[in-house]
Design a protein around this motif. Structure first.
Motif, mmCIF file in Angstrom:
data_model
loop_
_atom_site.group_PDB
_atom_site.id
_atom_site.type_symbol
_atom_site.label_atom_id
_atom_site.label_comp_id
_atom_site.label_asym_id
_atom_site.label_seq_id
_atom_site.Cartn_x
_atom_site.Cartn_y
_atom_site.Cartn_z
ATOM 1 N N PRO A 86 0.820 -1.207 0.000
ATOM 2 C CA PRO A 86 0.000 0.000 0.000
ATOM 3 C C PRO A 86 0.856 1.261 0.000
ATOM 4 O O PRO A 86 1.923 1.310 0.624
ATOM 5 C CB PRO A 86 -0.814 -0.127 1.294
ATOM 6 N N ILE A 87 0.382 2.275 -0.700
ATOM 7 C CA ILE A 87 1.158 3.508 -0.862
ATOM 8 C C ILE A 87 1.507 4.151 0.474
ATOM 9 O O ILE A 87 2.610 4.690 0.640
ATOM 10 C CB ILE A 87 0.377 4.500 -1.753
ATOM 11 N N ASP A 88 0.598 4.094 1.452
ATOM 12 C CA ASP A 88 0.860 4.785 2.714
ATOM 13 C C ASP A 88 1.990 4.151 3.523
ATOM 14 O O ASP A 88 2.428 4.710 4.528
ATOM 15 C CB ASP A 88 -0.418 4.866 3.563
ATOM 16 N N ARG A 89 2.486 2.974 3.090
ATOM 17 C CA ARG A 89 3.592 2.325 3.799
ATOM 18 C C ARG A 89 4.924 2.441 3.067
ATOM 19 O O ARG A 89 5.956 1.987 3.566
ATOM 20 C CB ARG A 89 3.255 0.844 4.014
ATOM 21 N N VAL A 90 4.910 3.047 1.885
ATOM 22 C CA VAL A 90 6.103 3.043 1.052
ATOM 23 C C VAL A 90 7.224 3.892 1.629
ATOM 24 O O VAL A 90 8.387 3.466 1.688
ATOM 25 C CB VAL A 90 5.770 3.528 -0.379
ATOM 26 N N GLY A 91 6.916 5.119 2.021
ATOM 27 C CA GLY A 91 7.955 6.043 2.456
ATOM 28 C C GLY A 91 8.848 5.503 3.548
ATOM 29 O O GLY A 91 10.085 5.511 3.425
ATOM 30 N N SER A 92 8.244 4.999 4.610
ATOM 31 C CA SER A 92 9.031 4.495 5.733
ATOM 32 C C SER A 92 9.804 3.236 5.352
ATOM 33 O O SER A 92 10.934 3.029 5.803
ATOM 34 C CB SER A 92 8.125 4.204 6.936
ATOM 35 N N LEU A 93 9.213 2.405 4.474
ATOM 36 C CA LEU A 93 9.910 1.186 4.060
ATOM 37 C C LEU A 93 11.120 1.510 3.179
ATOM 38 O O LEU A 93 12.158 0.847 3.273
ATOM 39 C CB LEU A 93 8.958 0.252 3.326
ATOM 40 N N LEU A 94 11.019 2.533 2.350
ATOM 41 C CA LEU A 94 12.179 2.950 1.553
ATOM 42 C C LEU A 94 13.325 3.370 2.460
ATOM 43 O O LEU A 94 14.483 2.986 2.253
ATOM 44 C CB LEU A 94 11.795 4.104 0.624
ATOM 45 N N ASP A 95 13.004 4.157 3.470
ATOM 46 C CA ASP A 95 14.042 4.616 4.403
ATOM 47 C C ASP A 95 14.686 3.449 5.135
ATOM 48 O O ASP A 95 15.910 3.380 5.277
ATOM 49 C CB ASP A 95 13.435 5.604 5.405
ATOM 50 N N ASP A 96 13.858 2.507 5.605
ATOM 51 C CA ASP A 96 14.383 1.349 6.335
ATOM 52 C C ASP A 96 15.192 0.444 5.422
ATOM 53 O O ASP A 96 16.155 -0.189 5.863
ATOM 54 C CB ASP A 96 13.240 0.562 6.980
ATOM 55 N N SER A 97 14.814 0.372 4.141
ATOM 56 C CA SER A 97 15.567 -0.444 3.187
ATOM 57 C C SER A 97 16.982 0.088 3.019
ATOM 58 O O SER A 97 17.951 -0.678 2.931
ATOM 59 C CB SER A 97 14.853 -0.466 1.831
ATOM 60 N N VAL A 98 17.115 1.407 2.988
ATOM 61 C CA VAL A 98 18.438 2.016 2.873
ATOM 62 C C VAL A 98 19.261 1.712 4.123
ATOM 63 O O VAL A 98 20.463 1.427 4.050
ATOM 64 C CB VAL A 98 18.320 3.537 2.654
ATOM 65 N N LYS A 99 18.612 1.724 5.274
ATOM 66 C CA LYS A 99 19.329 1.470 6.533
ATOM 67 C C LYS A 99 19.907 0.062 6.594
ATOM 68 O O LYS A 99 20.958 -0.153 7.202
ATOM 69 C CB LYS A 99 18.384 1.696 7.716
ATOM 70 N N VAL A 100 19.221 -0.915 5.959
ATOM 71 C CA VAL A 100 19.709 -2.293 6.034
ATOM 72 C C VAL A 100 20.611 -2.665 4.862
ATOM 73 O O VAL A 100 21.055 -3.807 4.754
ATOM 74 C CB VAL A 100 18.544 -3.307 6.133
ATOM 75 N N GLY A 101 20.857 -1.712 3.943
ATOM 76 C CA GLY A 101 21.830 -2.015 2.897
ATOM 77 C C GLY A 101 21.480 -1.668 1.472
ATOM 78 O O GLY A 101 22.331 -1.760 0.592
ATOM 79 N N ALA A 102 20.233 -1.270 1.179
ATOM 80 C CA ALA A 102 19.886 -0.892 -0.193
ATOM 81 C C ALA A 102 20.678 0.354 -0.596
ATOM 82 O O ALA A 102 20.818 1.297 0.192
ATOM 83 C CB ALA A 102 18.392 -0.623 -0.315
ATOM 84 N N THR A 103 21.202 0.352 -1.807
ATOM 85 C CA THR A 103 21.982 1.490 -2.286
ATOM 86 C C THR A 103 21.370 2.148 -3.517
ATOM 87 O O THR A 103 21.879 3.150 -3.999
ATOM 88 C CB THR A 103 23.416 1.055 -2.642
ATOM 89 N N ARG A 104 20.286 1.554 -4.031
ATOM 90 C CA ARG A 104 19.624 2.168 -5.188
ATOM 91 C C ARG A 104 18.126 1.916 -5.117
ATOM 92 O O ARG A 104 17.680 0.832 -4.725
ATOM 93 C CB ARG A 104 20.206 1.644 -6.504
ATOM 94 N N ILE A 105 17.380 2.930 -5.494
ATOM 95 C CA ILE A 105 15.931 2.826 -5.630
ATOM 96 C C ILE A 105 15.617 3.232 -7.060
ATOM 97 O O ILE A 105 15.762 4.395 -7.425
ATOM 98 C CB ILE A 105 15.192 3.733 -4.626
ATOM 99 N N ASP A 106 15.219 2.270 -7.863
ATOM 100 C CA ASP A 106 15.056 2.542 -9.287
ATOM 101 C C ASP A 106 13.729 3.206 -9.622
ATOM 102 O O ASP A 106 13.680 4.115 -10.449
ATOM 103 C CB ASP A 106 15.189 1.243 -10.084
ATOM 104 N N SER A 107 12.645 2.735 -9.016
ATOM 105 C CA SER A 107 11.356 3.335 -9.346
ATOM 106 C C SER A 107 10.302 2.968 -8.318
ATOM 107 O O SER A 107 10.402 1.941 -7.643
ATOM 108 C CB SER A 107 10.877 2.879 -10.737
#
Length: 201
Positions: A86-107
């Motif tokens: 769901p869209i309302d959960r995306v923002g915080s999950l993107l931030d947490d993904s970066v914290k655990v090691g994600a280095t790119r967000i394509d789209s």
């Protein structure tokens, strides 16, 4: 020919992100990408995202070209995943993904639920049919004629709406983990349909 348009809110986000690392040693960076990717997948599963899947795994050499000579400068390792939530959960999950090691967000692609799209397509067809009838009645009335019967109905269909894509540049990823939650704002999808009526008068 009548046209019908139905607008529906987007509620689902399809995200593609992952880990990309460059280095001199191919085995070393591949292991680091694997470790970070495992942490990322664990996080995504803990958040109950839908349709989680790997969309790309790559290890490639990087070269520097100088005077028609090719020099190996290192390697790039990439592991990409995609998922829905769901869209309302995306923002915080993107931030947490970066914290655990994600280095790119394509789209981040925003769309409505399938049931909402099907319902909107039906409504667009109804509006297109009514529009075609109203046009015919207006023209025939102006010519002092009366419609008798509909001979043929040509349904041009209700189109599949184009998802709304929010591009997030990779060079912003480093700052996302320390800033306020990344805002993802839902929009609308427009669904249109066309119906052509041949009317005897």
């Amino acid at each position: 020919t009548g046209k019908g348009i139905e607008r529906i809110p987007t509620t689902i986000a399809n995200v593609q992100l992952g880990v990309e690392i460059e280095g001199k040693n191919a085995n070393q960076i591949q292991q680091e990408v694997a470790q970070r990717s495992a942490s990322l997948v664990e996080l995504l599963r803990s958040r109950n995202v839908q349709r989680l899947q790997t969309t790309g795994v790559q290890l490639r050499p990087n070269y520097n070209y100088n005077n028609n000579l090719r020099e190996l400068t290192g390697y790039s390792a990439i592991n990409l995943v995609s998922f829905e939530l769901p869209i309302d959960r995306v923002g915080s999950l993107l931030d947490d993904s970066v914290k655990v090691g994600a280095t790119r967000i394509d789209s981040v692609t925003l769309t409505a639920e399938e049931t909402a799209i099907v319902s909107a397509q039906q409504q667009a067809l109804i509006k297109a049919s009514q529009d075609a009838q109203q046009q015919a009645q207006t023209v025939l009335k102006a010519l002092n004629l009366s419609p008798q019967e509909i001979i043929t109905i040509n349904i041009n269909g209700a189109n599949i709406p184009t998802p709304l894509t929010k591009e997030i540049m990779t060079d912003r990823v480093a700052s996302m983990a320390v800033s306020s939650p990344t805002p993802i704002v839902a929009g609308e999808q427009e669904i249109s349909a066309f119906v052509t009526l041949q009317i005897r008068y």
